[in-house]
Design an enzyme around this catalytic site. Structure first.
Site, PDB file in Angstrom:
ATOM      1  N   GLU A 269       0.842  -1.192   0.000  1.00 54.16           N
ATOM      2  CA  GLU A 269       0.000   0.000   0.000  1.00 54.16           C
ATOM      3  C   GLU A 269       0.878   1.243   0.000  1.00 54.16           C
ATOM      4  O   GLU A 269       1.919   1.259   0.664  1.00 54.16           O
ATOM      5  CB  GLU A 269      -0.923   0.000   1.229  1.00 54.16           C
ATOM      6  CG  GLU A 269      -1.949  -1.124   1.216  1.00 54.16           C
ATOM      7  CD  GLU A 269      -2.919  -1.056   2.400  1.00 54.16           C
ATOM      8  OE1 GLU A 269      -2.840  -0.069   3.180  1.00 54.16           O
ATOM      9  OE2 GLU A 269      -3.742  -1.968   2.556  1.00 54.16           O
ATOM     10  N   HIS A 287      -8.216   1.204   1.634  1.00 49.36           N
ATOM     11  CA  HIS A 287      -8.037   1.137   3.091  1.00 49.36           C
ATOM     12  C   HIS A 287      -8.955   2.151   3.786  1.00 49.36           C
ATOM     13  O   HIS A 287      -8.515   3.030   4.540  1.00 49.36           O
ATOM     14  CB  HIS A 287      -6.579   1.394   3.467  1.00 49.36           C
ATOM     15  CG  HIS A 287      -6.187   0.711   4.742  1.00 49.36           C
ATOM     16  ND1 HIS A 287      -4.970   0.113   4.935  1.00 49.36           N
ATOM     17  CD2 HIS A 287      -6.860   0.519   5.908  1.00 49.36           C
ATOM     18  CE1 HIS A 287      -4.904  -0.412   6.148  1.00 49.36           C
ATOM     19  NE2 HIS A 287      -6.041  -0.166   6.758  1.00 49.36           N
TER      20      HIS A 287
END
Length: 535
Positions: A269, A287
């Site tokens: 990420e 997220h």
């Protein structure tokens, strides 16, 4: 533990917190310098950090060892949220700075996001929306499934997983749960059926993950485990990237074995590229589990209250790096805190079955100390092999929520040959496991008993625990296997019940022992079992 400020404490806020959170500090008599965005300017922050007793942050501010070196007055860092990966916790600990977080503030929001993704998967909402807004009317293409009467498999039934289960039961789903720490009593209380992982994989129509990323949970949904699921299963992950083997999941989606997947977290990420991107039956969000105004407000208010409590009265809540003990107690308790956590960790690493209870017995001088902090340390050690985010403050709460009974026994009389002894028993569903230890005059904790067998072993970062038969040839064969593998022995402690009977060895090594070497050790005729442990 640092002394609290005698004058009016000063707190610096370097990320966006709500006005209500800022006002909490002011109402409690704490001076506040609110500079949201300052956390992104490392030099400017370093230039003024030495003026403050507290630092309140979100994820944008990076608290490095270099910054902490300038923070000569700093006593507490408060993270409005769960993750503390932007804080150098060991460096803060070395400087006597308490690090706090708010581990439960995002639970409802994350659980609701998981439920939202389950609905989106069931009715193909993102794809249907894109198609309709593109001017198409593909009513027959988007055939969904009802959730009512479907079986939802919840992997990890802690704080967030229990909320998901509650919401799912309200939607008339059948909920089954796999969680090594979930007791039958707690499962009954929240209305779920407790099962083993293989059974959950085989029965669930939808699987949702709510466990931390640890060595044991990494690639929990591996190629092998995905193959155990029923055809047409749908998978949701709002917990941590890395719980799912993304390449294996893509293959299962391509083959049609997995009907759909919704992910809020990824191995890498920000997820700019990913093997799952572009698949028509995959839903991805960036997220967003904690991304609601309510959750952000809740954690901001919580961290303000926690920091104010500490700066004004010394009360510690949700500390990552320190137990709940006073400044006067700290020097005396510190080695026993280490002993309890290491003993608990040792037993936790040996335990794979669900834990029903943890019993800590204090004998001798230690029984007269503040054992609450010691018990928290023992519970933390026992739970951390599975729940890595657990800390000495949250451990008792997590244990209680999972139905784990914690017993504390004090015997201030003599403790055999030692001034103080701590005995810990982890009662799991398969069998109890126990060990005892003490602290010598040098302040270093040691193991003095395992499974009722006397032993004298110091702790080391990497160790091997061996159960064996007390027969000639074991030591030589064991040393040969490690020697041929290039693994050096640091310390070697042994004990036995009786001559020729059950025996144990607790061995410190200087390097990781590979699975192949472990198999070679297990192949030694005298060896019953060998387990690597870390401290």
């Amino acid at each position: 533990m640092p002394k609290l400020t005698q004058t009016k404490p000063k707190v610096l806020i370097t990320d966006a917190l709500s006005d209500a959170a800022v006002q909490i500090f002011r109402d409690r008599g704490i001076e506040v310098d609110f500079q949201p965005g300052l956390g992104k300017d490392k030099e400017a922050l370093a230039a003024i950090i030495g003026q403050y007793d507290g630092l309140a942050i979100r994820s944008a501010t990076k608290v490095t060892d270099k910054l902490l070196a300038q923070a000569t007055r700093l006593k507490v860092i408060g993270r409005a949220g769960i993750g503390v990966d932007t804080i150098d916790v060991p460096a803060a600990t070395a400087r006597g700075v308490i690090v706090m977080n708010t581990p439960f503030g995002n639970s409802i929001t994350t659980a609701e996001h998981a439920i939202a993704l389950i609905f989106a998967l069931a009715r193909q909402i993102p794809a249907a929306d894109a198609s309709t807004q593109a001017g198409k009317w593909e009513k027959n293409r988007f055939m969904g499934v009802e959730l009512t009467a479907k079986t939802l498999g919840v992997v990890g039934c802690g704080n967030i997983g229990a909320v998901v289960a509650d919401r799912a039961i309200g939607l008339k789903l059948k909920v089954i749960a796999y969680d090594p720490f979930l007791t039958p009593e707690r499962a009954f209380e929240i209305g779920v059926e407790k099962v083993e992982l293989d059974e959950l994989l085989a029965r669930a129509d939808i699987i949702t993950l709510h466990v931390p990323l640890t060595d044991k949970t990494r690639n929990l949904l591996s190629e092998e485990n995905l193959a155990k699921t029923k055809r047409g299963v749908r998978i949701v992950n709002c917990a941590r990237g890395g719980l799912v083997d993304e390449i294996a999941l893509r293959a299962a989606l391509d083959s049609g074995h997995v009907a759909g997947a919704a992910l809020d977290v990824f191995v890498t990420e920000p997820a700019i590229e990913n093997p799952l991107f572009g698949h028509p039956n995959v839903i991805c969000t960036p997220h967003l589990g904690a991304a609601t105004s309510e959750a952000q407000e809740n954690v901001a208010l919580q961290i303000a209250e926690q920091m104010a409590d500490y700066l004004l009265s010394g009360a510690i809540t949700n500390a990552i790096n320190f137990p709940s003990i006073s400044a006067e107690e700290a020097p005396r308790l510190k080695p026993f805190v280490a002993l309890c956590e290491k003993l608990g960790s040792f037993l936790g690493q040996l335990t794979e079955a669900p834990i029903k209870g943890i019993r800590i017995t204090y004998e001798g001088t230690v029984a007269g100390m503040n054992t609450r902090a010691l018990t928290s340390a023992a519970v933390t050690g026992a739970l951390r092999p599975i729940l890595q985010e657990v800390n000495m403050v949250s451990a008792p709460v997590i244990a209680r929520d999972r139905g784990i009974v914690i017993d504390e026994i004090k015997r201030e009389g003599g403790a055999s040959d030692y001034e103080s002894v701590v005995r810990i028993t982890v009662d799991a569903e398969d069998m109890p496991r126990d060990a005892a230890g003490t602290v010598f005059n040098d302040g270093k904790p040691r193991v003095i008993e395992i499974r009722g067998i006397n032993i004298d072993a110091p702790f080391a970062p990497l160790m091997l625990y061996v159960r064996n038969h007390d027969r000639p040839g074991f030591v030589g064969s064991f040393g040969t296997v490690l020697g041929e593998a290039g693994v050096n022995l640091a310390t070697f402690a042994m004990g036995r019940e009786a001559e020729g009977g059950n025996a144990i060895a607790f061995v410190a090594v200087d390097a990781e022992v590979s699975p192949e070497v472990l198999k070679a050790i297990e192949a030694i005729p005298q060896v019953k079992r060998v387990r690597p442990v870390r401290f």
